[in-house]
Design a protein around this motif. Structure first.
Motif, mmCIF file in Angstrom:
data_model
loop_
_atom_site.group_PDB
_atom_site.id
_atom_site.type_symbol
_atom_site.label_atom_id
_atom_site.label_comp_id
_atom_site.label_asym_id
_atom_site.label_seq_id
_atom_site.Cartn_x
_atom_site.Cartn_y
_atom_site.Cartn_z
ATOM 1 N N ALA A 111 46.861 -23.389 41.845
ATOM 2 C CA ALA A 111 46.188 -24.268 42.826
ATOM 3 C C ALA A 111 46.850 -24.695 44.194
ATOM 4 O O ALA A 111 48.050 -24.921 44.076
ATOM 5 C CB ALA A 111 45.976 -25.798 42.096
ATOM 6 N N ALA A 114 45.740 -28.772 49.637
ATOM 7 C CA ALA A 114 44.265 -28.885 50.126
ATOM 8 C C ALA A 114 44.349 -28.647 51.543
ATOM 9 O O ALA A 114 45.490 -29.001 52.383
ATOM 10 C CB ALA A 114 43.676 -30.488 50.047
ATOM 11 N N HIS A 122 38.880 -22.375 46.121
ATOM 12 C CA HIS A 122 39.017 -23.638 46.015
ATOM 13 C C HIS A 122 38.670 -23.718 44.414
ATOM 14 O O HIS A 122 38.492 -24.962 43.901
ATOM 15 C CB HIS A 122 38.174 -24.660 46.739
ATOM 16 N N GLU A 125 41.081 -25.737 42.189
ATOM 17 C CA GLU A 125 41.161 -27.025 42.701
ATOM 18 C C GLU A 125 40.090 -27.873 42.004
ATOM 19 O O GLU A 125 40.087 -29.036 41.567
ATOM 20 C CB GLU A 125 41.281 -27.136 43.921
#
Length: 156
Positions: A111, A114, A122, A125
């Motif tokens: 992961a 951001a 993504h 995530e």
């Protein structure tokens, strides 16, 4: 896609409720072709529809959407990063739906931090944000990712 149906051990109780003596489970094998992601989403939707129709399991709009999204993200990663087949297993637990995906790539997913400007990458995530549990293990060949989505609606 090849499927394995594990819906067994259902019986009516004295008070007219259905009891499941073995957790409902279904599995499918995908060959790595482009249509496998849509097939996996349909497979997940059909599993939840069957849980609701045959076992009376309450399946909310949230659970249906989150399950299809998580399956889509995990199978997309398998298709993108792992050559060859992918296995998908769905199982009803007492308070969750467990989703397991196996693929042939041994590298574990990471992961990322951001980055609002990043396009793509993504998926993990999203999976982490939606799921109650996340477990990834290397196998003798490839890896197996197992996640759980709560049956009941509420905060994640």
């Amino acid at each position: 896609m090849r499927g394995v149906d594990g819906f067994h051990g259902v019986h009516d109780t004295a008070d007219s409720h259905r009891a499941v003596t073995r957790a409902p489970r279904r599995g499918a094998a995908f060959d790595g072709e482009p249509g496998m992601i849509a097939e996996a989403r349909r497979f997940a939707r059909d599993f939840l529809t069957q849980l609701q129709g045959e076992f009376g399991v309450p399946v909310s709009t949230r659970l249906l959407g989150d399950t299809q999204l998580v399956v889509s993200e995990l199978v997309t990663n398998a298709r993108k990063y792992a050559p060859g087949p992918c296995l998908l297993d769905l199982q009803l637990l007492p308070d969750a739906v467990e989703i397991t995906v196996w693929d042939s790539e041994s590298a574990l997913p990471i992961a990322r931090a951001a980055e609002p400007g990043r396009i793509g990458q993504h998926g993990i995530e999203i999976v982490l944000a939606l799921c109650e549990g996340f477990d990834v293990r290397r196998e003798p060949v490839g890896k197996r990712i197992k996640v759980r989505l709560a049956l009941a609606d509420g905060p994640h």
